[in-house]
Scaffold this motif. Structure first.
Motif, PDB file in Angstrom:
ATOM      1  N   ASP A 158       0.858  -1.187   0.000  1.00  0.00           N
ATOM      2  CA  ASP A 158       0.000   0.000   0.000  1.00  0.00           C
ATOM      3  C   ASP A 158       0.893   1.235   0.000  1.00  0.00           C
ATOM      4  OD1 ASP A 158      -1.747   2.081   0.430  1.00  0.00           O
ATOM      5  OD2 ASP A 158      -2.850   1.115   2.048  1.00  0.00           O
ATOM      6  N   SER A 159       1.035   1.838  -1.165  1.00  0.00           N
ATOM      7  CA  SER A 159       1.975   2.957  -1.325  1.00  0.00           C
ATOM      8  C   SER A 159       1.509   4.232  -0.633  1.00  0.00           C
ATOM      9  CB  SER A 159       2.184   3.247  -2.813  1.00  0.00           C
ATOM     10  OG  SER A 159       0.944   3.603  -3.426  1.00  0.00           O
ATOM     11  N   SER A 160       0.245   4.258  -0.164  1.00  0.00           N
ATOM     12  CA  SER A 160      -0.252   5.464   0.513  1.00  0.00           C
ATOM     13  C   SER A 160       0.237   5.576   1.951  1.00  0.00           C
ATOM     14  CB  SER A 160      -1.785   5.475   0.504  1.00  0.00           C
ATOM     15  OG  SER A 160      -2.312   4.503   1.400  1.00  0.00           O
ATOM     16  N   ILE A 161       0.757   4.492   2.501  1.00  0.00           N
ATOM     17  CA  ILE A 161       1.170   4.486   3.912  1.00  0.00           C
ATOM     18  C   ILE A 161       2.411   5.349   4.115  1.00  0.00           C
ATOM     19  CG2 ILE A 161       2.078   3.027   5.774  1.00  0.00           C
ATOM     20  CD1 ILE A 161       0.117   0.855   4.777  1.00  0.00           C
ATOM     21  N   GLN A 162       2.333   6.250   5.074  1.00  0.00           N
ATOM     22  CA  GLN A 162       3.421   7.165   5.397  1.00  0.00           C
ATOM     23  C   GLN A 162       4.196   6.643   6.612  1.00  0.00           C
ATOM     24  OE1 GLN A 162       1.421  11.394   4.840  1.00  0.00           O
ATOM     25  NE2 GLN A 162      -0.055   9.947   5.680  1.00  0.00           N
ATOM     26  N   VAL A 163       5.462   7.032   6.702  1.00  0.00           N
ATOM     27  CA  VAL A 163       6.314   6.512   7.773  1.00  0.00           C
ATOM     28  C   VAL A 163       6.963   7.674   8.521  1.00  0.00           C
ATOM     29  CG1 VAL A 163       8.278   5.030   8.352  1.00  0.00           C
ATOM     30  CG2 VAL A 163       6.782   4.431   6.422  1.00  0.00           C
ATOM     31  N   ILE A 164       6.890   7.593   9.855  1.00  0.00           N
ATOM     32  CA  ILE A 164       7.446   8.646  10.701  1.00  0.00           C
ATOM     33  C   ILE A 164       8.314   8.013  11.782  1.00  0.00           C
ATOM     34  CG2 ILE A 164       5.506   8.705  12.338  1.00  0.00           C
ATOM     35  CD1 ILE A 164       5.743  11.791  12.276  1.00  0.00           C
ATOM     36  N   LEU A 165       9.378   8.708  12.158  1.00  0.00           N
ATOM     37  CA  LEU A 165      10.311   8.193  13.170  1.00  0.00           C
ATOM     38  C   LEU A 165      10.676   9.326  14.123  1.00  0.00           C
ATOM     39  CD1 LEU A 165      13.441   5.945  12.476  1.00  0.00           C
ATOM     40  CD2 LEU A 165      13.505   7.781  14.139  1.00  0.00           C
ATOM     41  N   PRO A 166      10.299   9.227  15.401  1.00  0.00           N
ATOM     42  CA  PRO A 166      10.719  10.252  16.367  1.00  0.00           C
ATOM     43  C   PRO A 166      12.160   9.990  16.819  1.00  0.00           C
ATOM     44  CG  PRO A 166       9.357   8.616  17.456  1.00  0.00           C
ATOM     45  CD  PRO A 166       9.432   8.198  16.018  1.00  0.00           C
ATOM     46  N   LEU A 167      12.972  11.016  16.771  1.00  0.00           N
ATOM     47  CA  LEU A 167      14.359  10.878  17.228  1.00  0.00           C
ATOM     48  C   LEU A 167      14.385  10.951  18.750  1.00  0.00           C
ATOM     49  CD1 LEU A 167      17.239  10.641  15.954  1.00  0.00           C
ATOM     50  CD2 LEU A 167      17.433  13.115  16.274  1.00  0.00           C
ATOM     51  N   ALA A 168      14.789   9.870  19.373  1.00  0.00           N
ATOM     52  CA  ALA A 168      14.761   9.789  20.834  1.00  0.00           C
ATOM     53  C   ALA A 168      15.719  10.805  21.456  1.00  0.00           C
ATOM     54  CB  ALA A 168      15.138   8.384  21.288  1.00  0.00           C
ATOM     55  N   PRO A 169      15.363  11.354  22.620  1.00  0.00           N
ATOM     56  CA  PRO A 169      16.265  12.289  23.313  1.00  0.00           C
ATOM     57  C   PRO A 169      17.630  11.655  23.546  1.00  0.00           C
ATOM     58  CG  PRO A 169      14.108  12.262  24.362  1.00  0.00           C
ATOM     59  CD  PRO A 169      14.102  11.146  23.358  1.00  0.00           C
ATOM     60  N   GLY A 170      18.667  12.415  23.269  1.00  0.00           N
ATOM     61  CA  GLY A 170      20.020  11.928  23.485  1.00  0.00           C
ATOM     62  C   GLY A 170      20.586  11.109  22.344  1.00  0.00           C
ATOM     63  N   LEU A 171      19.760  10.833  21.316  1.00  0.00           N
ATOM     64  CA  LEU A 171      20.214  10.019  20.188  1.00  0.00           C
ATOM     65  C   LEU A 171      20.662  10.928  19.051  1.00  0.00           C
ATOM     66  CD1 LEU A 171      20.344   6.938  19.540  1.00  0.00           C
ATOM     67  CD2 LEU A 171      18.220   7.251  18.272  1.00  0.00           C
ATOM     68  N   ASP A 172      21.877  10.724  18.584  1.00  0.00           N
ATOM     69  CA  ASP A 172      22.431  11.531  17.504  1.00  0.00           C
ATOM     70  C   ASP A 172      21.823  11.083  16.173  1.00  0.00           C
ATOM     71  OD1 ASP A 172      23.963  12.905  15.649  1.00  0.00           O
ATOM     72  OD2 ASP A 172      25.858  12.539  16.683  1.00  0.00           O
ATOM     73  N   ARG A 173      21.294  12.035  15.425  1.00  0.00           N
ATOM     74  CA  ARG A 173      20.692  11.689  14.127  1.00  0.00           C
ATOM     75  C   ARG A 173      21.685  11.002  13.203  1.00  0.00           C
ATOM     76  NH1 ARG A 173      16.167  14.711  10.613  1.00  0.00           N
ATOM     77  NH2 ARG A 173      16.438  13.556   8.691  1.00  0.00           N
ATOM     78  N   ALA A 174      22.963  11.309  13.376  1.00  0.00           N
ATOM     79  CA  ALA A 174      23.994  10.681  12.532  1.00  0.00           C
ATOM     80  C   ALA A 174      23.992   9.158  12.673  1.00  0.00           C
ATOM     81  CB  ALA A 174      25.367  11.238  12.889  1.00  0.00           C
ATOM     82  N   LEU A 175      23.494   8.655  13.806  1.00  0.00           N
ATOM     83  CA  LEU A 175      23.445   7.209  14.010  1.00  0.00           C
ATOM     84  C   LEU A 175      22.430   6.541  13.086  1.00  0.00           C
ATOM     85  CD1 LEU A 175      24.211   4.638  15.621  1.00  0.00           C
ATOM     86  CD2 LEU A 175      22.448   5.271  17.276  1.00  0.00           C
ATOM     87  N   ILE A 176      21.318   7.211  12.830  1.00  0.00           N
ATOM     88  CA  ILE A 176      20.277   6.583  12.019  1.00  0.00           C
ATOM     89  C   ILE A 176      20.413   6.873  10.522  1.00  0.00           C
ATOM     90  CG2 ILE A 176      18.663   6.655  13.959  1.00  0.00           C
ATOM     91  CD1 ILE A 176      17.161   8.897  12.452  1.00  0.00           C
ATOM     92  N   GLU A 177      21.160   7.900  10.163  1.00  0.00           N
ATOM     93  CA  GLU A 177      21.262   8.292   8.750  1.00  0.00           C
ATOM     94  C   GLU A 177      21.769   7.172   7.842  1.00  0.00           C
ATOM     95  OE1 GLU A 177      20.029  10.641   7.177  1.00  0.00           O
ATOM     96  OE2 GLU A 177      19.456  12.042   8.746  1.00  0.00           O
ATOM     97  N   PRO A 178      22.806   6.400   8.232  1.00  0.00           N
ATOM     98  CA  PRO A 178      23.255   5.320   7.340  1.00  0.00           C
ATOM     99  C   PRO A 178      22.151   4.302   7.032  1.00  0.00           C
ATOM    100  CG  PRO A 178      24.888   5.739   9.042  1.00  0.00           C
ATOM    101  CD  PRO A 178      23.666   6.514   9.418  1.00  0.00           C
TER     102      PRO A 178
END
Length: 380
Positions: A218-238
């Protein structure tokens, strides 16, 4: 002026401590607070000596890998306590680190308050001996914990669970979607891979693979991810760069992010309790190193890992552990949540069960009053 040193070694502890300390500052603005924590404690007016991101790790094997780093922070903290001698040390959960620190504080004649008990009712019941020896006041969230400590002659007060008051969003689901520039008429899948590096590395790849599988259906489904406090976004980017899924990453406004979701897959922990309290259908996932899991399976005395299930005593939210954390297990369940008419009703039923199990409101304020009474009694 009274001085406190507070230690919260992970995101949930920082959140609980921050709420309690905000209430404490409102009641007694003269009290000076420093410690180990994160943004929630900073916002409550705490001078952060060490950010909890330096400590956040889950699993026995994972802790061993970072032992030297954690030990250096521990030694630095002990030196700080010895030099500054606060009027009380407040330890928030995180027992592997904090019970050792309680012993050192006891040796330094610094009174110790422990806020949010180690889960001795689940595993390592023998820790109650160290608690009795080194902790001057235990502040617990659940009435059954108070009974347990009273039987062991540990000074204890049940203050109630702070999430009963804290978990709230003023937005409807449609308003939350609009707020985050999402399509109000399309389903939203939330990926909540945890606040520790080890959790993210273990869970995010399979969560993304699951989201990709679902979007193929189902291509209409959207995806969201909250960045947890203290977690560096650089960790999830790869991880994000290696998937075809378009993921909207959000910092802050956590409860509004939860409200925007029609279904969530989450790492086990306090966050799953928060999701349940907002009435959102979700799955609980737990994956650690095989050796860690093997050891824990032998030690843990309760049948659940999810807090919703632990506090209600029932399997109200599905838990997927270790090898079960797979696309084949996650995808059909999440698709059901995203499409079935009764999924939301079932989640709201779980919400009411959890609320009933958590008991009365006022947890943060009650904890603050208990801390103030304790330090006033010590100084009189």
């Amino acid at each position: 002026m009274p001085e406190l040193f507070v230690v919260a070694g992970e995101a949930s502890g920082d959140a609980h401590a921050g709420r309690m300390l905000k209430a404490l500052k409102q009641q007694r603005p003269d009290i000076v607070v420093s410690g180990i924590g994160g943004d929630t404690m900073r916002d409550a007016g705490v001078e952060i000596v060490t950010d909890f991101a330096e400590l956040a790790v889950m699993g026995l094997v994972e802790v061993i890998k970072r032992y030297a780093h954690i030990k250096a922070i521990f030694d630095k903290t002990v030196e700080h306590l010895a030099s500054n001698k606060p009027d009380a040390l407040i330890l928030v959960d995180y027992p592997g680190f904090n019970l050792k620190l309680a012993k050192k504080a006891h040796e330094l004649s610094i009174p110790v308050i422990y806020y949010i008990s180690p889960k001795i009712w689940a595993w390592r019941a023998g820790r109650i001996k160290a608690i009795k020896r080194y902790v001057d006041l235990m502040l617990v969230l659940f009435p059954f914990e108070q009974t347990l400590y009273e039987k062991a002659s540990v000074p204890v007060k049940c203050v109630g669970h702070p999430l009963v008051d804290a978990v709230h969003s003023d937005l409807t689901s449609a308003q939350a979607k609009s707020h985050f520039s999402l399509d109000e008429n399309a389903p939203v899948l939330g990926l909540f891979p945890g606040s520790r590096r080890s959790e993210v590395e273990a869970l995010l790849p399979v969560m993304l693979a699951t989201a990709e599988h679902i979007q193929q259906r189902d291509s209409s489904i959207q995806v969201i991810l909250p960045l947890a406090p203290g977690l560096d976004r650089a960790l999830i980017e790869p991880f994000l760069s290696q998937t075809a899924v378009k993921v909207k990453v959000i910092s802050g406004e956590f409860y509004d992010v939860v409200r925007s979701c029609n279904a969530i897959v989450a790492a086990s922990g306090t966050v799953t309790l928060e999701i349940a309290l907002l009435g959102i259908p979700h799955l609980i996932t737990y994956r650690v190193a095989p050796l860690t899991y093997h050891i824990l399976k032998r030690l843990v005395k309760i049948p659940y890992v999810g807090l919703c299930n632990i506090v209600t005593g029932e399997n109200v939210v599905t838990e997927l552990l270790q090898k079960q954390v797979s696309v084949s297990e996650l995808a059909p369940r999440l698709l059901y949540f995203l499409t079935a008419a009764d999924a939301k009703q079932n989640a709201e039923s779980v919400q009411q069960q959890v609320l009933k199990a958590l008991g009365p409101s006022g947890g943060a304020e009650n904890a603050a009053k208990a801390v103030i009474s304790f330090i006033d009694a010590k100084s009189s």
